[in-house]
Design an enzyme around this catalytic site. Structure first.
Site, PDB file in Angstrom:
ATOM      1  N   ASP A 176      23.108  25.875  -0.039  1.00 32.35           N
ATOM      2  CA  ASP A 176      22.060  25.581   0.931  1.00 32.35           C
ATOM      3  C   ASP A 176      20.745  26.198   0.441  1.00 32.35           C
ATOM      4  O   ASP A 176      20.756  27.191  -0.284  1.00 32.35           O
ATOM      5  CB  ASP A 176      22.444  26.178   2.280  1.00 32.35           C
TER       6      ASP A 176
ATOM      7  N   ASP B 291      24.099  29.790   5.053  1.00 36.01           N
ATOM      8  CA  ASP B 291      23.798  30.894   5.972  1.00 36.01           C
ATOM      9  C   ASP B 291      23.676  30.468   7.427  1.00 36.01           C
ATOM     10  O   ASP B 291      23.734  31.305   8.312  1.00 36.01           O
ATOM     11  CB  ASP B 291      22.485  31.578   5.560  1.00 36.01           C
TER      12      ASP B 291
ATOM     13  N   ASP C 281      25.355  24.837   8.200  1.00 35.27           N
ATOM     14  CA  ASP C 281      26.182  24.907   6.988  1.00 35.27           C
ATOM     15  C   ASP C 281      27.665  25.085   7.312  1.00 35.27           C
ATOM     16  O   ASP C 281      28.512  24.936   6.422  1.00 35.27           O
ATOM     17  CB  ASP C 281      25.740  26.094   6.110  1.00 35.27           C
TER      18      ASP C 281
END
Length: 622
Positions: free
Chosen positions: A304, A505, A509
């Protein structure tokens, strides 16, 4: 002498029914304590062994149970207790490393407020979110979370939707724009027509996706159990052959005892436990030993962007001024105008002004144009700060040099905030999400370790994604993604035979983290649900720890293979000596325990194993 008659001879009837081989005295007490310890310490393993036999499964528990009872039948109570002690320690380590449970991801839904303000005619009425209907007009004020998925019908505001899309910057929402439940209205007032409620909202779908992905992870049978399936019958045959060829039942007992696969059983969990302890000192928490095994073989990494590769907060990266205007003056005027604003971009401006120790007086007048910019005045000067479109709406002249600079910053994936004084643009501030200091070295180090493909996923637009991707050196990027898109990207790679690790995080996600072969979360900034969905947590949020984790995973895999080699060598040598009649039952137990000690000492070396950081690794391989 038959096996049955020998066993009957060992189990003498008398005051010391179970302690016949021992003389009355301290030795008898030790034997009694050992026998009690064996049964009390091993009853769970014995029960598991009997249950596995009933289920027609041959496991390490079956072998250990058989070996213990043979040892007791031979009067070797103390060695039996030692075996149970070793297996109990192994069980404790296994429970610690493999049985960590995750808290319920249903806590995600706490992001949705329990009550909503709904327009009923000319009034605003508080209504429980569970009672909302499709088409209801919901009112959301500054600082409130949006309770439904819907479409803005009136108002304007900057909405922080990072929990859902992962976008690093708040998104300006005006009439006709979609909004998501659980996102935060940072400023402005919105009226939203409800399109999705309850289980249909994007946030609720994320919960479902995480649950579904976690259930899709099938348990992996232990290597030791697969080994025992064929090893135990082989040893039983050898024991019978040993007895028939020697005529001595002790030979058969020695064969069973020396072949007890304790060393083989602890080869993996002992190495894993040592590796987990080592990484815990490096602020990396691992939820199960299996993730060491998988991480040592990963060939694809999905990362990410916001909050993982970047810090997840806007920062002024560059100040560009017009002709004859000092850069500090452009920044000072922008800070005066933004001094009372709570917008994240305003906070970035004030942060840089603070770093430069600029004196920022209070503005004489201050007005926020929601979703557009700020109009202010100070010492007789009008100051306007905002996007180029907003400045043109105010009739402000934008010189060609400033227009070119805006285009250049846009191509770099940055947000350009213009500063105007007395109806003329005098400069701009280039703002973007700041890349973490360790990111570039970490990406390079992972590639040097053989991670074949590194892909960046983000909810940001393609220009921002391109700018970050080219800066940090990933192989490819995918932009404008929702949570289900990130999960689909992971699934696509897995369907192509790749072993995928995912680093993230945020809540957005979580589905991809749960589906990935190894999910890794940034603990310093990560959302609780992401931490629960992930398998590995980098507690200090430092990407350098990811490099250390991959290296340690490979060390653990190599150590497991070495331990298995030791266990097999001890079994081969021990079985050979026992078949030739060179081992008594006591010597067989001692030899078998020597294999366990060797494996434990081998694993303990991992407690002090060192792994270089990305900077040292990159320098070593360059």
């Amino acid at each position: 002498m038959t096996l049955a008659s020998w066993l009957l001879g060992r189990w003498q009837v008398g005051p010391w029914l179970l302690l016949g081989p021992w003389q009355i005295g301290p030795g008898t007490l030790a034997a009694g304590l050992a026998l009690v310890a064996t049964f009390f310490g091993g009853w769970q393993r014995f029960w598991a062994g009997f249950r596995d036999v009933a289920n027609r499964r041959i496991t390490v528990n079956v072998f250990v149970t058989l070996a213990i009872f043979v040892s007791i039948a031979a009067g070797e109570f103390l060695p039996a207790a030692v075996i149970i002690l070793i297996m109990a320690v192994v069980g404790a380590l296994e429970s610690y490393t493999l049985d960590s449970t995750r808290r319920s991801i249903r806590g995600l839904l706490d992001l949705t407020p329990p009550m909503a303000n709904v327009r009923r005619g000319d009034e605003e009425v508080p209504v429980a979110v569970a009672e909302l209907q499709y088409g209801d007009i919901v009112i959301v004020r500054p600082g409130e979370r949006i309770p439904v998925d819907g479409v803005v019908t009136a108002g304007a505001a900057a909405v922080n939707q990072a929990p859902i899309t992962g976008e690093s910057m708040p998104v300006e929402k005006v009439r006709g724009h979609k909004v998501f439940a659980g996102t935060l209205n940072e400023d402005g007032r919105l009226e939203i027509r409800t399109t999705k409620i309850g289980a249909d909202t994007t946030l609720a779908r994320i919960v479902h996706l995480v649950e579904e992905a976690q259930e899709s992870k099938a348990p992996i049978q232990g290597v030791a159990d697969r080994f025992t399936v064929w090893f135990l019958p082989t040893v039983l045959v050898l024991a019978v052959i040993g007895y028939l060829t020697s005529g001595d039942v002790k030979v058969a007992v020695a064969i069973l005892l020396v072949a007890c696969p304790c060393a083989f059983a602890i080869a993996t969990p002992s190495a894993v436990a040592a590796g987990i302890a080592n990484m815990a000192r490096r602020a990396v928490l691992i939820k199960g030993g299996i993730f060491f095994e998988i991480a040592g073989r990963i060939d694809s990494l999905v990362v990410d962007k916001t909050g993982t590769l970047t810090l997840g907060r806007p920062k002024v990266l560059e100040v560009i001024s017009g002709d004859g205007v000092p850069k500090d003056e452009v920044l000072r005027l922008a800070a005066i105008a933004e001094k009372y604003s709570e917008h994240p971009l305003a906070k970035a401006v004030m942060a840089l002004a603070g770093e430069k120790a600029l004196e920022i007086p209070d503005p004489d007048e201050f007005r926020i144009e929601i979703g557009k910019g700020v109009v202010s005045s100070y010492a007789g000067q009008q100051i306007v700060v905002g996007r180029d479109v907003f400045l043109r709406e105010q009739g402000i002249v934008i010189p060609a040099r400033i227009e070119r600079a805006v285009a250049d910053q846009s191509n770099l994936g940055r947000t350009a905030i213009l500063v105007a004084r007395n109806r003329e643009a005098i400069g701009l501030l280039a703002i973007a999400d700041e890349v973490r200091a360790e990111t570039v070295d970490a990406i390079a180090a992972l590639k040097s370790l053989g991670v074949g493909k590194i892909t960046m996923l983000t909810g940001d637009n393609a220009k921002i994604a391109q700018a970050v991707a080219s800066q940090i050196g990933v192989d490819e990027f995918r932009a404008d993604l929702l949570p289900e898109d990130k999960q689909a990207a992971v699934k696509e790679m897995q369907n192509n035979g790749r072993i995928v690790a995912m680093v993230g995080d945020g809540i957005n996600d979580a589905p991809a983290l749960a589906l990935a072969d190894v999910g890794i979360v940034m603990g310093g900034t990560g959302a609780d649900v992401a931490i629960e969905a992930a398998d590995v947590t980098l507690m200090d949020g430092n990407l350098s720890r990811l490099v250390e984790f991959v290296q340690m995973s490979r060390k653990v895999l190599r150590r497991i293979k070495l331990n298995i080699f030791f266990a097999i060598i001890y079994n081969v040598i021990g079985l050979t000596l026992a078949m030739l009649g060179h081992l008594t039952p006591v010597m067989a137990v001692i030899f078998q325990e020597a294999g366990c000690v060797t494996v434990v000492l081998s694993s303990m070396l991992l407690l002090w194993a060192k792994v270089p950081g990305p900077e040292k690794l990159r320098g070593r391989l360059s």
